[in-house]
Design a protein around this motif. Structure first.
Motif, PDB file in Angstrom:
ATOM      1  N   VAL A 232       0.839  -1.209   0.000  1.00  0.00           N
ATOM      2  CA  VAL A 232       0.000   0.000   0.000  1.00  0.00           C
ATOM      3  C   VAL A 232       0.868   1.251   0.000  1.00  0.00           C
ATOM      4  O   VAL A 232       0.629   2.203  -0.743  1.00  0.00           O
ATOM      5  CB  VAL A 232      -0.955   0.000   1.206  1.00  0.00           C
ATOM      6  N   ASN A 233       1.903   1.261   0.835  1.00  0.00           N
ATOM      7  CA  ASN A 233       2.806   2.409   0.882  1.00  0.00           C
ATOM      8  C   ASN A 233       3.504   2.623  -0.453  1.00  0.00           C
ATOM      9  O   ASN A 233       3.637   3.750  -0.929  1.00  0.00           O
ATOM     10  CB  ASN A 233       3.845   2.208   1.989  1.00  0.00           C
ATOM     11  N   TYR A 234       3.930   1.521  -1.068  1.00  0.00           N
ATOM     12  CA  TYR A 234       4.582   1.619  -2.376  1.00  0.00           C
ATOM     13  C   TYR A 234       3.617   2.162  -3.419  1.00  0.00           C
ATOM     14  O   TYR A 234       3.970   3.047  -4.210  1.00  0.00           O
ATOM     15  CB  TYR A 234       5.099   0.244  -2.797  1.00  0.00           C
ATOM     16  N   ALA A 235       2.384   1.648  -3.438  1.00  0.00           N
ATOM     17  CA  ALA A 235       1.401   2.071  -4.424  1.00  0.00           C
ATOM     18  C   ALA A 235       1.058   3.552  -4.273  1.00  0.00           C
ATOM     19  O   ALA A 235       0.910   4.273  -5.269  1.00  0.00           O
ATOM     20  CB  ALA A 235       0.132   1.223  -4.303  1.00  0.00           C
ATOM     21  N   MET A 236       0.942   4.021  -3.024  1.00  0.00           N
ATOM     22  CA  MET A 236       0.610   5.427  -2.805  1.00  0.00           C
ATOM     23  C   MET A 236       1.734   6.337  -3.276  1.00  0.00           C
ATOM     24  O   MET A 236       1.494   7.363  -3.917  1.00  0.00           O
ATOM     25  CB  MET A 236       0.319   5.663  -1.315  1.00  0.00           C
ATOM     26  N   ARG A 237       2.973   5.960  -2.987  1.00  0.00           N
ATOM     27  CA  ARG A 237       4.101   6.782  -3.421  1.00  0.00           C
ATOM     28  C   ARG A 237       4.260   6.750  -4.937  1.00  0.00           C
ATOM     29  O   ARG A 237       4.654   7.739  -5.551  1.00  0.00           O
ATOM     30  CB  ARG A 237       5.385   6.294  -2.729  1.00  0.00           C
ATOM     31  N   ARG A 238       3.946   5.617  -5.530  1.00  0.00           N
ATOM     32  CA  ARG A 238       4.013   5.523  -6.992  1.00  0.00           C
ATOM     33  C   ARG A 238       2.952   6.419  -7.627  1.00  0.00           C
ATOM     34  O   ARG A 238       3.207   7.087  -8.625  1.00  0.00           O
ATOM     35  CB  ARG A 238       3.809   4.068  -7.433  1.00  0.00           C
ATOM     36  N   THR A 239       1.765   6.450  -7.034  1.00  0.00           N
ATOM     37  CA  THR A 239       0.705   7.315  -7.544  1.00  0.00           C
ATOM     38  C   THR A 239       1.093   8.778  -7.430  1.00  0.00           C
ATOM     39  O   THR A 239       0.872   9.572  -8.357  1.00  0.00           O
ATOM     40  CB  THR A 239      -0.604   7.062  -6.769  1.00  0.00           C
ATOM     41  N   ILE A 240       1.692   9.143  -6.297  1.00  0.00           N
ATOM     42  CA  ILE A 240       2.113  10.535  -6.108  1.00  0.00           C
ATOM     43  C   ILE A 240       3.183  10.925  -7.125  1.00  0.00           C
ATOM     44  O   ILE A 240       3.154  12.023  -7.693  1.00  0.00           O
ATOM     45  CB  ILE A 240       2.638  10.733  -4.673  1.00  0.00           C
ATOM     46  N   SER A 241       4.123  10.007  -7.380  1.00  0.00           N
ATOM     47  CA  SER A 241       5.164  10.303  -8.363  1.00  0.00           C
ATOM     48  C   SER A 241       4.582  10.488  -9.752  1.00  0.00           C
ATOM     49  O   SER A 241       5.060  11.326 -10.535  1.00  0.00           O
ATOM     50  CB  SER A 241       6.206   9.183  -8.377  1.00  0.00           C
ATOM     51  N   HIS A 242       3.532   9.743 -10.081  1.00  0.00           N
ATOM     52  CA  HIS A 242       2.893   9.909 -11.382  1.00  0.00           C
ATOM     53  C   HIS A 242       2.114  11.216 -11.460  1.00  0.00           C
ATOM     54  O   HIS A 242       2.024  11.820 -12.525  1.00  0.00           O
ATOM     55  CB  HIS A 242       1.963   8.728 -11.657  1.00  0.00           C
ATOM     56  N   VAL A 243       1.562  11.635 -10.335  1.00  0.00           N
ATOM     57  CA  VAL A 243       0.886  12.933 -10.315  1.00  0.00           C
ATOM     58  C   VAL A 243       1.883  14.046 -10.634  1.00  0.00           C
ATOM     59  O   VAL A 243       1.579  14.985 -11.375  1.00  0.00           O
ATOM     60  CB  VAL A 243       0.218  13.174  -8.950  1.00  0.00           C
ATOM     61  N   TYR A 244       3.093  13.934 -10.085  1.00  0.00           N
ATOM     62  CA  TYR A 244       4.125  14.933 -10.369  1.00  0.00           C
ATOM     63  C   TYR A 244       4.511  14.950 -11.833  1.00  0.00           C
ATOM     64  O   TYR A 244       4.973  15.973 -12.348  1.00  0.00           O
ATOM     65  CB  TYR A 244       5.361  14.671  -9.512  1.00  0.00           C
ATOM     66  N   GLU A 245       4.335  13.822 -12.504  1.00  0.00           N
ATOM     67  CA  GLU A 245       4.629  13.795 -13.934  1.00  0.00           C
ATOM     68  C   GLU A 245       3.722  14.752 -14.696  1.00  0.00           C
ATOM     69  O   GLU A 245       4.083  15.273 -15.745  1.00  0.00           O
ATOM     70  CB  GLU A 245       4.447  12.374 -14.480  1.00  0.00           C
TER      71      GLU A 245
END
Length: 282
Positions: free
Chosen positions: A171-184
């Motif tokens: 869950v922590n990995y998925a949330m951080r991955r989503t945030i990184s994609h938002v920054y894209e």
């Protein structure tokens, strides 16, 4: 005195935050809640030939179990407590005449279960639960006064284990991955490409040109395609362009795998979310 502290389990506040912020977790929670709420409530006597005289009274009571919410809303709250933190707590509030007045749902993260010498929950008249508010004990309950019913229980630990804890790293990995994609799609400190400036330019000239270039090209979406100007060797006659590596934001392999893990933790089928076929990462 904080509930769950010292038990080696994830704090209640973390579980509530993950249940609210992770869409994989939230989708599974809402699926279970809507499935259970879709069933019709049917109240029948324990024995087939039992007395039916009190059925109507019980049905009327459960239209609003806590005198405020409808049965559907009440069950929705109770399921949220069970699926997010696995600490569903119901307090049967009685009248002075000793009759049941309402079934009030208490926040499970405010209740700390007590244990006796044998590691069990003490029986009445000894207190079995303490309710805390902002770190201060405000009320004691016996087993007869409170229904504290976690689902995933273990020997030697009075607390339950939320399905979120089965996949907390994922869950922590998925949330951080989503945030990184938002920054894209918003802003990134990694340029999309590097462009060589003419070799005759000095550092100040490059900075001035970079500011001018950014003013022409930058925007909320265009910032993603930002190009950074850098000095170039004098021996090169052309302006080289070096493309920086970026993750493919259109790839869904990891997202699908995370959702499958969440489905396993909550006991749902991935097909409920349109995931069929191969379950591995491509």
């Amino acid at each position: 005195y904080t509930p769950r502290a010292g038990s080696g389990l994830t704090p209640f506040a973390v579980l509530r935050n993950l249940a609210a912020q992770s869409h994989e977790v939230r989708l599974n929670i809402e699926l279970i809640k809507r499935t259970i709420r879709g069933y019709e409530l049917e109240i029948t006597p324990v024995h087939k030939n039992g007395d039916l005289s009190g059925i109507d009274e019980v049905k009327e009571f459960f239209k609003k179990p806590d005198r405020r919410l409808t049965f559907d809303q009440w069950v929705n709250q109770l399921l949220e407590e069970m699926l997010s933190i696995d600490a569903p707590v119901v307090y049967p509030e009685m009248t002075r005449a000793g009759e049941l007045y309402r079934l009030r749902i208490i926040q499970g993260d405010t209740i700390r279960p007590l244990i006796d010498y044998y590691g069990d929950t003490p029986e009445a008249p000894l207190p079995a639960y303490i309710q805390f508010r902002k770190g201060i004990p405000v009320r004691w309950f016996t087993q007869d006064e409170l229904f504290y019913s976690p689902f995933n229980v273990s020997v030697g630990n009075p607390y339950g284990m939320s399905p979120i804890e089965f996949m907390i790293l994922m869950v922590n990995y998925a949330m951080r991955r989503t945030i990184s994609h938002v920054y894209e799609f918003t802003e990134s400190n990694i340029p999309r490409s590097l462009i060589g400036a003419p070799s005759t330019w000095n550092e100040n000239q490059i900075k001035e040109w970079q500011t001018y270039w950014d003013g022409l090209t930058l925007g909320k979406q265009a910032k993603l395609k930002r190009m950074l100007w850098v000095p170039m060797e004098k021996s090169s006659a052309n302006l080289p362009i070096h493309e920086m590596s970026h993750d493919d934001v259109n790839s869904t392999d990891v997202d699908e795998w995370t959702l499958r893990v969440a489905c396993w933790a909550f006991g749902n089928s991935p097909s409920e979310f349109g995931l069929t076929g191969h379950a591995g990462l491509g």
